[in-house]
Motif scaffolding. Structure first.
Motif, mmCIF file in Angstrom:
data_model
loop_
_atom_site.group_PDB
_atom_site.id
_atom_site.type_symbol
_atom_site.label_atom_id
_atom_site.label_comp_id
_atom_site.label_asym_id
_atom_site.label_seq_id
_atom_site.Cartn_x
_atom_site.Cartn_y
_atom_site.Cartn_z
ATOM 1 N N GLN A 231 25.683 5.978 12.007
ATOM 2 C CA GLN A 231 26.418 6.415 10.822
ATOM 3 C C GLN A 231 27.915 6.174 10.922
ATOM 4 O O GLN A 231 28.665 6.456 9.986
ATOM 5 C CB GLN A 231 26.157 7.905 10.553
ATOM 6 N N SER A 232 28.360 5.625 12.052
ATOM 7 C CA SER A 232 29.797 5.439 12.263
ATOM 8 C C SER A 232 30.355 4.342 11.362
ATOM 9 O O SER A 232 29.665 3.383 11.011
ATOM 10 C CB SER A 232 30.066 5.080 13.722
ATOM 11 N N VAL A 233 31.613 4.502 10.993
ATOM 12 C CA VAL A 233 32.342 3.470 10.259
ATOM 13 C C VAL A 233 33.498 3.011 11.133
ATOM 14 O O VAL A 233 33.977 3.746 12.008
ATOM 15 C CB VAL A 233 32.865 3.988 8.903
ATOM 16 N N SER A 234 33.950 1.789 10.896
ATOM 17 C CA SER A 234 34.963 1.206 11.774
ATOM 18 C C SER A 234 36.330 1.159 11.115
ATOM 19 O O SER A 234 36.454 1.121 9.888
ATOM 20 C CB SER A 234 34.550 -0.203 12.208
ATOM 21 N N GLN A 235 37.321 1.158 11.953
ATOM 22 C CA GLN A 235 38.719 1.046 11.542
ATOM 23 C C GLN A 235 39.446 0.269 12.631
ATOM 24 O O GLN A 235 39.278 0.543 13.822
ATOM 25 C CB GLN A 235 39.347 2.427 11.384
ATOM 26 N N THR A 236 40.243 -0.703 12.245
ATOM 27 C CA THR A 236 41.010 -1.451 13.223
ATOM 28 C C THR A 236 42.196 -0.625 13.702
ATOM 29 O O THR A 236 42.912 -0.014 12.900
ATOM 30 C CB THR A 236 41.522 -2.773 12.625
ATOM 31 N N VAL A 237 42.372 -0.566 15.024
ATOM 32 C CA VAL A 237 43.564 0.055 15.599
ATOM 33 C C VAL A 237 44.225 -0.967 16.499
ATOM 34 O O VAL A 237 43.563 -1.785 17.149
ATOM 35 C CB VAL A 237 43.240 1.338 16.389
ATOM 36 N N GLN A 238 45.523 -0.938 16.522
ATOM 37 C CA GLN A 238 46.273 -1.822 17.407
ATOM 38 C C GLN A 238 46.679 -1.035 18.650
ATOM 39 O O GLN A 238 47.289 0.029 18.548
ATOM 40 C CB GLN A 238 47.508 -2.373 16.706
ATOM 41 N N MET A 239 46.291 -1.558 19.811
ATOM 42 C CA MET A 239 46.696 -0.937 21.067
ATOM 43 C C MET A 239 47.989 -1.597 21.535
ATOM 44 O O MET A 239 48.049 -2.815 21.716
ATOM 45 C CB MET A 239 45.610 -1.083 22.128
ATOM 46 N N ALA A 260 33.951 5.914 14.161
ATOM 47 C CA ALA A 260 33.882 7.374 14.094
ATOM 48 C C ALA A 260 32.874 7.781 13.032
ATOM 49 O O ALA A 260 32.533 6.999 12.124
ATOM 50 C CB ALA A 260 35.254 7.963 13.789
ATOM 51 N N ASN A 261 32.402 9.019 13.114
ATOM 52 C CA ASN A 261 31.457 9.567 12.141
ATOM 53 C C ASN A 261 32.240 10.148 10.977
ATOM 54 O O ASN A 261 32.936 11.159 11.131
ATOM 55 C CB ASN A 261 30.599 10.642 12.803
ATOM 56 N N PRO A 262 32.130 9.547 9.784
ATOM 57 C CA PRO A 262 32.933 10.041 8.656
ATOM 58 C C PRO A 262 32.440 11.381 8.112
ATOM 59 O O PRO A 262 33.153 12.046 7.358
ATOM 60 C CB PRO A 262 32.756 8.927 7.609
ATOM 61 N N ASP A 263 31.234 11.779 8.485
ATOM 62 C CA ASP A 263 30.652 13.017 7.940
ATOM 63 C C ASP A 263 30.834 14.209 8.873
ATOM 64 O O ASP A 263 30.242 15.271 8.648
ATOM 65 C CB ASP A 263 29.156 12.806 7.673
ATOM 66 N N TYR A 264 31.611 14.037 9.936
ATOM 67 C CA TYR A 264 31.810 15.147 10.857
ATOM 68 C C TYR A 264 32.507 16.302 10.139
ATOM 69 O O TYR A 264 33.511 16.121 9.442
ATOM 70 C CB TYR A 264 32.643 14.709 12.057
ATOM 71 N N ASP A 265 31.955 17.507 10.306
ATOM 72 C CA ASP A 265 32.516 18.727 9.710
ATOM 73 C C ASP A 265 32.725 19.729 10.842
ATOM 74 O O ASP A 265 31.751 20.228 11.424
ATOM 75 C CB ASP A 265 31.568 19.294 8.657
ATOM 76 N N GLU A 266 33.988 20.045 11.153
ATOM 77 C CA GLU A 266 34.249 20.915 12.293
ATOM 78 C C GLU A 266 33.729 22.329 12.083
ATOM 79 O O GLU A 266 33.548 23.084 13.053
ATOM 80 C CB GLU A 266 35.741 20.949 12.600
ATOM 81 N N ASP A 267 33.463 22.717 10.826
ATOM 82 C CA ASP A 267 32.918 24.046 10.564
ATOM 83 C C ASP A 267 31.403 24.086 10.726
ATOM 84 O O ASP A 267 30.816 25.160 10.797
ATOM 85 C CB ASP A 267 33.286 24.484 9.135
ATOM 86 N N VAL A 268 30.773 22.913 10.768
ATOM 87 C CA VAL A 268 29.315 22.857 10.830
ATOM 88 C C VAL A 268 28.846 22.243 12.139
ATOM 89 O O VAL A 268 27.957 22.765 12.823
ATOM 90 C CB VAL A 268 28.747 22.059 9.632
ATOM 91 N N ASP A 269 29.446 21.115 12.492
ATOM 92 C CA ASP A 269 28.983 20.364 13.659
ATOM 93 C C ASP A 269 29.467 21.018 14.951
ATOM 94 O O ASP A 269 30.581 21.551 15.028
ATOM 95 C CB ASP A 269 29.485 18.922 13.610
ATOM 96 N N GLU A 270 28.603 20.968 15.961
ATOM 97 C CA GLU A 270 28.947 21.493 17.268
ATOM 98 C C GLU A 270 29.683 20.440 18.091
ATOM 99 O O GLU A 270 29.454 19.243 17.957
ATOM 100 C CB GLU A 270 27.691 21.940 18.005
ATOM 101 N N GLY A 271 30.559 20.898 18.973
ATOM 102 C CA GLY A 271 31.261 19.984 19.849
ATOM 103 C C GLY A 271 32.415 19.288 19.158
ATOM 104 O O GLY A 271 32.656 19.443 17.951
ATOM 105 N N ASN A 272 33.140 18.505 19.917
ATOM 106 C CA ASN A 272 34.280 17.773 19.397
ATOM 107 C C ASN A 272 33.836 16.426 18.845
ATOM 108 O O ASN A 272 32.885 15.818 19.349
ATOM 109 C CB ASN A 272 35.310 17.542 20.504
ATOM 110 N N PRO A 273 34.481 15.949 17.788
ATOM 111 C CA PRO A 273 34.118 14.627 17.262
ATOM 112 C C PRO A 273 34.391 13.533 18.289
ATOM 113 O O PRO A 273 35.318 13.634 19.103
ATOM 114 C CB PRO A 273 35.013 14.473 16.027
ATOM 115 N N GLU A 274 33.587 12.483 18.238
ATOM 116 C CA GLU A 274 33.694 11.386 19.183
ATOM 117 C C GLU A 274 34.150 10.116 18.471
ATOM 118 O O GLU A 274 33.799 9.876 17.309
ATOM 119 C CB GLU A 274 32.351 11.127 19.876
ATOM 120 N N ILE A 275 34.940 9.336 19.163
ATOM 121 C CA ILE A 275 35.323 8.017 18.660
ATOM 122 C C ILE A 275 34.919 6.980 19.707
ATOM 123 O O ILE A 275 34.769 7.294 20.893
ATOM 124 C CB ILE A 275 36.832 7.919 18.333
ATOM 125 N N TYR A 276 34.730 5.738 19.259
ATOM 126 C CA TYR A 276 34.325 4.642 20.133
ATOM 127 C C TYR A 276 35.278 3.475 19.909
ATOM 128 O O TYR A 276 35.667 3.188 18.764
ATOM 129 C CB TYR A 276 32.888 4.211 19.831
#
Length: 568
Positions: A231-239, A260-276
């Motif tokens: 379900q992840s969507v991509s975004q270009t980042v410059q390092m 990253a998961n665009p549907d992450y909801d900190e009030d619902v989902d457990e744990g910290n959001p993850e990025i790749y």
């Protein structure tokens, strides 16, 4: 060998009068990964070792008398994690290498034997292969490698793996005349050398050929490449990262893809959001590293990237590749300062701006691409990285730069050159992670196949801009100019190059830039019957150069054939 090798570390190799420049006391403790080396000369010529008479030593091969290159039938433990201490042959010298994360394998054979893949770790540098060496089961968990066994054939010379010990004068390694077997323990999916000896490479006379390993251990690697959630969507980042230890204000940049998961909801989902993050290394473009976003409800969010993340295997370095985290320091002990590092469990980047589209680390946090995970053997280094979101819109790529002068014929291949601009038709920068190219033979796209190109791991029609293979058939310089050793040179009347850009939800292409298939190239003739002519040497532009020129050299041999070699 734990104690014995220390006593000979200051001794000279005395295998022959010509080879005395190979001195163990001058051997460099190598901490940098060594890629495979293309070569035109034989291993014997490389070592400048004389062709010696057999001197009456007849090798009785108790094990396999052929080189076994494919896994024997049985239960296969592949891509095992190798640790050892080793010696290797360099360009005019010997080096010592502590191997961490090498590639090996074990087969429990259907014939009742155990087979060990590539126990001489540094043989890959000179492309001697990774043969399967047969071992017999003994009492308990002990297995026995009978030596000598054939290891490789190079320029009609046969090389063997043998049990070696220091000579009486501690000047070299010699065949152990009291014991020829090397004992290992194979237990709980772990292979461990028991005997205090060198599993060394020798020629047919039993003379050591400057490669070998001791303290050998193979373990099953439990690490897996991370999988990006569907379900992840991509975004270009410059390092952006520091790249010059003499001036830490200087930086370099590299475009990465962040998922990253665009549907992450900190009030619902457990744990910290993850990025790749992907595109950290050209040989493993699709392998991601993972980070977690913490303190989302604070003014300053944190991106934590742990070390020891597995990216896969790279056959160029015969190694398991990891992303590791470290603290940088500037080493001024030599004339030229360099970055040095201490491994740490993780690094943290913080976001400071309102939109949180920039994450910054601070000195000395660093991200390294490394061979193995327990000690530093660095492939790429990114000092004090900063990740900044970068927007790229859909665009039409500029046409490739490709002319008839960029096609050079030889007997065995065509040498292709072309440049893929990294700007669009309006001169704006493009995201090179989303840039590809295709080669056309007449009007048909060409597919690079694993049957023809041994350094690729999958068939490719669209080749990523940032991709380089492990056999030096596909490479690109810093100016975007490609060199491709192309093996289908008899099958087209014209050849074309097209750029492809996939950004902003669109796929746009350049024109196909064609040239007519030239008749003559760097050697002018496809074959020359005059085998008495001396060799000729060319650089990749076709310019005549000297035989000792450094870098990628094209060698025309006396029989008219042409090969490529990398001179260090």
């Amino acid at each position: 060998m734990k104690k014995t090798l220390l006593t000979i570390a200051a001794a000279l190799i005395a295998a022959s009068s010509i080879a005395q420049n190979y001195s163990l006391n001058k051997a460099i403790e190598n901490n940098s990964p060594l890629p495979q080396q293309k070569r035109e000369i034989s291993l014997r010529q490389l070592a400048k070792k004389p062709v010696m008479a057999n001197n009456g030593l007849v090798l009785k091969t108790e094990g396999a008398d052929t080189v076994t290159v494919n896994p024997p039938a049985g239960t296969l433990f592949e891509n095992m994690y190798v640790n050892s201490n080793s010696y290797g042959l360099g360009w005019g010298s010997i080096y010592r290498q502590v191997v961490d994360g090498g590639i090996g394998g074990v087969v429990e054979g259907n014939d009742g034997n155990i087979y060990v893949k590539g126990p001489i770790s540094q043989a890959y540098v000179w492309m001697l292969g990774s043969p399967w060496i047969k071992c017999e089961k003994a009492k308990g968990d002990t297995i026995v490698m009978h030596t000598p066994q054939m290891y490789a054939i190079d320029a009609a010379d046969t090389y063997y793996i043998q049990r070696l010990i220091p000579s009486e004068d501690n000047t070299t390694f010699v065949v152990d005349t009291t014991e020829t077997d090397i004992h290992f323990i194979w237990k709980n999916d772990t292979l461990e050398q028991v005997d205090d000896c060198l599993a060394g490479l020798t020629d047919a006379t039993g003379s050591w050929f400057y490669m070998g390993d001791y303290n050998i251990e193979y373990t099953v690697n439990p690490d897996q490449v991370a999988t990006i959630p569907s379900q992840s969507v991509s975004q270009t980042v410059q390092m952006i990262y520091k790249s010059d230890p003499t001036d830490t204000t200087k930086t370099s940049t590299k475009d990465l893809e962040m998922y990253a998961n665009p549907d992450y909801d900190e009030d619902v989902d457990e744990g910290n959001p993850e990025i790749y993050l992907t595109n950290l290394e050209s040989a493993l473009l699709e392998s991601p590293i993972k980070g977690t976003v913490e303190d989302l409800d604070e003014d300053t969010a944190k991106l934590v990237i742990p070390g020891g993340q597995y990216l896969g295997i790279d056959e160029t370095y015969n190694s398991h590749i990891y992303a590791v985290t470290a603290n940088a320091r500037i080493d001024s002990s030599s004339d030229t300062p360099s970055f040095n590092y201490d491994l740490v469990p993780s690094i943290t980047l913080k976001t400071f701006d309102e939109d949180s589209d920039t994450a910054k680390s601070v000195w000395p946090a660093s991200l390294l691409i490394n061979c193995g995970k327990n000690r530093l053997s660095i492939v790429s280094e990114y000092v004090v990285p900063v990740f900044a979101v970068k927007e790229y819109e859909a665009a039409t790529p500029a046409d490739p730069v490709f002319t008839a002068d960029d096609v050079r014929h030889s007997t065995n291949f065509d040498l292709l050159h072309f440049t893929i601009p990294t700007v669009d038709v309006n001169g704006k920068d493009m995201n090179t992670n989303q840039l590809y190219y295709e080669i056309y033979l007449d009007d048909k796209p060409y597919t690079f196949t694993t049957d023809v190109f041994k350094g690729i791991n999958r068939n490719m029609t669209e080749v990523p801009y940032n991709y380089a293979d492990t056999n030096y058939d596909i490479s690109r310089d810093d100016n975007g100019r490609y060199t491709i050793f192309f093996y289908d040179h008899n099958d087209y009347d014209s050849i074309g190059i097209q750029s492809i850009y996939k950004a902003g939800g669109e796929t746009n292409v350049s024109k196909i830039v064609y040239v007519t298939n030239p008749v003559l190239g760097i050697n002018g003739l496809h074959t020359d019957a005059n085998a008495s002519r001396p060799m000729a040497y060319y650089d990749i532009t076709g310019r005549r150069i000297s035989s000792d020129a450094r870098g990628l050299v094209i060698v025309r041999r006396a029989d008219g054939t042409v090969n490529k070699v990398i001179n260090k």
